[in-house]
Structures are given as C-alpha cells and as structure tokens.
Design a protein around this motif. Structure first.
Motif: not given
Length: 275
Positions: A238-246
């Motif tokens: 499981x992973x999380x990223x910001x909206x502008x992440x590629x």
C-alpha cells in the motif's frame, strides 16, 4: 442509458448502477442477476473502504473521494460516484481507451442527474457532516515498527510520494517507510485487506475470468492518491502520494523494490509486533 457505455466505448464490457448499501439500480445487458448482485455488493464495500483510507492519502480539510480503479491482467473495473448515495461501476477489457470510458461514465452521471441519487437508508454519521476528524494523529510522530530502507528510497526518489506499507498474505503489516506509526499501520492494513478482497471478487466482472490475476487497485482523492499493488505470494504493498505525483513513476519505483522486500521472508510479528 446505462447501455450507452457498452455500446459506444470499444472494449467496454459491463456497467452497473448501485446504491451505497449495495442495491442494484440498473445494469447493462448480458449480466446474470446473481452476477449483478455480487458486483453491486462488492462495489458498495469498495467505495466505503476507499473513503475510509482518505487520511492515508494526506492531510486535508477536503478529503473527497473521486474514483477507484482496479486492474487485472485481462481487464479493468472503474467506480465513481453518481449522486448522493449512488455509484456507477464499469468493466472493460485490458486495452480499453481509459480516457474514453471515463468520459462516457461521467457523461452518463451528468445525464441521469437526480435519477441516480439514492438517499441513505441509515445516517452513518459522516465525519464531513459531524465535524469529527478521524485522521490518525500519530503519523510522523515516530515509527513504532521497522522502517524498510527500500521503501524509504522509493519514496525519496519520486516527487510527491508520501508513504508505503508492506502487508503480508495475512493482511498484517510487515514493514513501512519511515514515519508510519503503529496506529496508522494497523488502521490502513485493515482497510487495505478489505479492499484487496473486494478487488479480487470483481475479477469475473472485469474480464469474465474467475481467477484473473489482480495487479493493483488505485484510489483517487482530490487531495492525493492511494495504491494497492500485488507483491507476490499473496502479499501486497500500500502506498500514498500527493495529487501532483507522477503515479506511473511511483508505481514503477515501488514495483522495482518488491522482489527485494518479498525475498526477505520477514517473520510474522517481527515488524509491528511488541518489542
């Protein structure tokens, strides 16, 4: 009107409209009644658990869920909101034009408008209405387990990447990037285990294959992304990223470290167990 998706999007297979509690509101032709009921129940559970992971995607006052996408070796499942208490799920083959099916789904929602709105049967006490903050407050306060260097490197290598958490086949946390506390790890593990189960249950809807290979589930919020990726031998990441992440770069970076992580054979309880 729901049939429009299948009739006008090459490689689209099915579409189902459902209420938040899993009641089917409509479906395209070619689905057996029992299959429609199964996918409606699975998608209702999926949207509920997807929303429950919003705090993992990042801190924000507006944690609005946008969509959930499930990828199999031979197909896709897409889930979006369709008015208050209503949802639209669509299935397509692996080579579908994703922009086209997304456009058709959102156009259908706009066309049907209030016809797809289903009032909630029970007031569930939505935190957005009650003012309660259900976020995990110990995030970043110190890792209560074992930080995996490979996950830290994957996070550091991609702009906008936030967290990553390795889960075993039993759904228990096996390791994480630095800054994930035990409460967050346990909460996310429980939700992700359910999302993994619901994802796999949609295989026949996606491709017609009961045992199609599940690859990943992607959850999009206005304030960030969450990914659930197959990690071999029943494990998942499981992973999380910001909206502008590629997101392609991030998932590729995570996939590169999966063989190293799974080869470790971390024993149960050796990561987030008691000291």
């Amino acid at each position: 009107m729901v049939q429009d998706i299948v009739d006008n999007v090459p490689r689209a297979r099915h579409a189902v409209v459902l209420s938040a509690d899993g009641i089917t509101r409509g479906a395209t032709n070619g689905l057996a009644p029992e299959d429609v009921r199964t996918i409606s129940a699975a998608m209702a559970g999926m949207q509920s658990l997807s929303r429950a992971t919003a705090h993992f995607a990042g801190p924000s006052q507006d944690r609005q869920w946008s969509q959930t996408i499930i990828e199999f070796a031979h197909g896709w499942v897409f889930l979006i909101g369709a008015g208050q208490g209503a949802y639209l799920a669509a299935a397509a083959e692996s080579d579908v034009d994703m922009q086209q099916i997304s456009f058709r789904m959102h156009r259908l929602v706009a066309r049907l408008g209030n016809n797809l709105t289903a009032a909630p049967r029970v007031n569930a006490g939505d935190p957005a209405r009650t003012g309660r903050d259900t976020s995990v407050r110990d995030e970043g306060a110190g890792t209560a387990g074992f930080a995996l260097a490979e996950l830290d490197e994957a996070i550091a290598s991609v702009h906008g990447a936030r967290h990553a958490l390795l889960l075993g086949a039993d759904g228990l946390p096996r390791g994480a990037s630095a800054g994930i506390g035990r409460d967050l790890a346990d909460t996310i593990s429980a939700a992700m285990t359910g999302i993994h189960a619901y994802s796999r249950a949609t295989a026949p809807f996606a491709s017609g294959l009961q045992d199609d290979e599940w690859r990943q589930t992607v959850i999009e919020f206005q304030h960030g992304w969450i990914f659930l990726i197959a990690a071999g031998e029943g494990a998942f990441l499981a992973a999380a990223a910001e909206p502008d992440c590629d997101i392609e770069e991030f998932t590729s970076s995570l996939s590169d470290v999966i063989p190293t992580l799974t080869a470790r054979q971390v024993p149960q309880g050796g990561v987030f167990g008691d000291a």
